[in-house]
Design a protein around this motif. Sequence first.
Motif, PDB file in Angstrom:
ATOM      1  N   ALA A 153       0.866  -1.174   0.000  1.00 19.48           N
ATOM      2  CA  ALA A 153       0.000   0.000   0.000  1.00 19.48           C
ATOM      3  C   ALA A 153       0.908   1.231   0.000  1.00 19.48           C
ATOM      4  O   ALA A 153       2.093   1.149   0.343  1.00 19.48           O
ATOM      5  N   TYR A 191       3.061   9.796  -4.779  1.00 22.34           N
ATOM      6  CA  TYR A 191       2.086   9.983  -5.848  1.00 22.34           C
ATOM      7  C   TYR A 191       2.694  10.716  -7.044  1.00 22.34           C
ATOM      8  O   TYR A 191       2.303  10.469  -8.182  1.00 22.34           O
ATOM      9  N   LEU A 237       4.322   8.011  -9.012  1.00 24.01           N
ATOM     10  CA  LEU A 237       3.302   7.230  -9.716  1.00 24.01           C
ATOM     11  C   LEU A 237       2.806   7.979 -10.949  1.00 24.01           C
ATOM     12  O   LEU A 237       2.693   7.399 -12.037  1.00 24.01           O
ATOM     13  N   ARG A 238       2.508   9.272 -10.798  1.00 26.75           N
ATOM     14  CA  ARG A 238       2.010  10.082 -11.918  1.00 26.75           C
ATOM     15  C   ARG A 238       3.024  10.200 -13.046  1.00 26.75           C
ATOM     16  O   ARG A 238       2.672  10.171 -14.214  1.00 26.75           O
ATOM     17  N   SER A 293       2.290   0.761 -10.666  1.00 35.57           N
ATOM     18  CA  SER A 293       1.316   0.382  -9.645  1.00 35.57           C
ATOM     19  C   SER A 293       0.072  -0.171 -10.318  1.00 35.57           C
ATOM     20  O   SER A 293      -0.090  -0.069 -11.533  1.00 35.57           O
ATOM     21  N   ILE A 294      -0.786  -0.749  -9.496  1.00 34.80           N
ATOM     22  CA  ILE A 294      -2.079  -1.210  -9.974  1.00 34.80           C
ATOM     23  C   ILE A 294      -3.156  -0.629  -9.062  1.00 34.80           C
ATOM     24  O   ILE A 294      -2.864  -0.225  -7.938  1.00 34.80           O
ATOM     25  N   THR A 295      -4.362  -0.592  -9.558  1.00 36.85           N
ATOM     26  CA  THR A 295      -5.489  -0.126  -8.763  1.00 36.85           C
ATOM     27  C   THR A 295      -6.448  -1.285  -8.566  1.00 36.85           C
ATOM     28  O   THR A 295      -6.837  -1.954  -9.530  1.00 36.85           O
ATOM     29  N   LEU A 296      -6.793  -1.536  -7.328  1.00 34.29           N
ATOM     30  CA  LEU A 296      -7.765  -2.565  -6.972  1.00 34.29           C
ATOM     31  C   LEU A 296      -8.927  -1.862  -6.291  1.00 34.29           C
ATOM     32  O   LEU A 296      -8.813  -1.454  -5.146  1.00 34.29           O
ATOM     33  N   ARG A 328     -10.666   1.089  -5.203  1.00 36.05           N
ATOM     34  CA  ARG A 328     -10.170   2.447  -4.974  1.00 36.05           C
ATOM     35  C   ARG A 328      -8.763   2.448  -4.380  1.00 36.05           C
ATOM     36  O   ARG A 328      -8.204   3.506  -4.122  1.00 36.05           O
ATOM     37  N   ALA A 329      -8.208   1.266  -4.158  1.00 36.61           N
ATOM     38  CA  ALA A 329      -6.904   1.153  -3.505  1.00 36.61           C
ATOM     39  C   ALA A 329      -5.776   1.073  -4.532  1.00 36.61           C
ATOM     40  O   ALA A 329      -5.860   0.327  -5.498  1.00 36.61           O
ATOM     41  N   ARG A 330      -4.735   1.817  -4.312  1.00 34.06           N
ATOM     42  CA  ARG A 330      -3.532   1.786  -5.143  1.00 34.06           C
ATOM     43  C   ARG A 330      -2.530   0.851  -4.482  1.00 34.06           C
ATOM     44  O   ARG A 330      -2.275   0.948  -3.283  1.00 34.06           O
ATOM     45  N   ARG A 331      -1.983  -0.078  -5.262  1.00 30.75           N
ATOM     46  CA  ARG A 331      -0.999  -1.022  -4.740  1.00 30.75           C
ATOM     47  C   ARG A 331       0.239  -1.003  -5.624  1.00 30.75           C
ATOM     48  O   ARG A 331       0.144  -0.908  -6.848  1.00 30.75           O
TER      49      ARG A 331
END
Length: 74
Positions: free
Chosen positions: A21, A37, A40-41, A47-50, A52-55
């Motif tokens: 996380a 972030y 990430l941007r 990363s992946i999104t599950l 609403r969670a970013r992992r």
Amino acid sequence: MASPPLAVLHAEAAPVLDLLAVPQFMAHLQLGRSAVYDLLRSGQLASITLGRARRIPTDSLTDFIRTRLEQEAA
């Protein structure tokens, strides 16, 4: 003898990815939330999104560190 269920066979064949996380990633690198972030941007960190969670896969953490070390060595 009965064969194992297909899900068991598939799970054995695929490597397990550990996911972090954002707060866990922040703790590993001692970075703030905004810095993570931004990475990430900018695409420097995968990363992946599950839902609403970013992992962040631990492989991405390793790749990120390796890339930064190579950049600083050059």
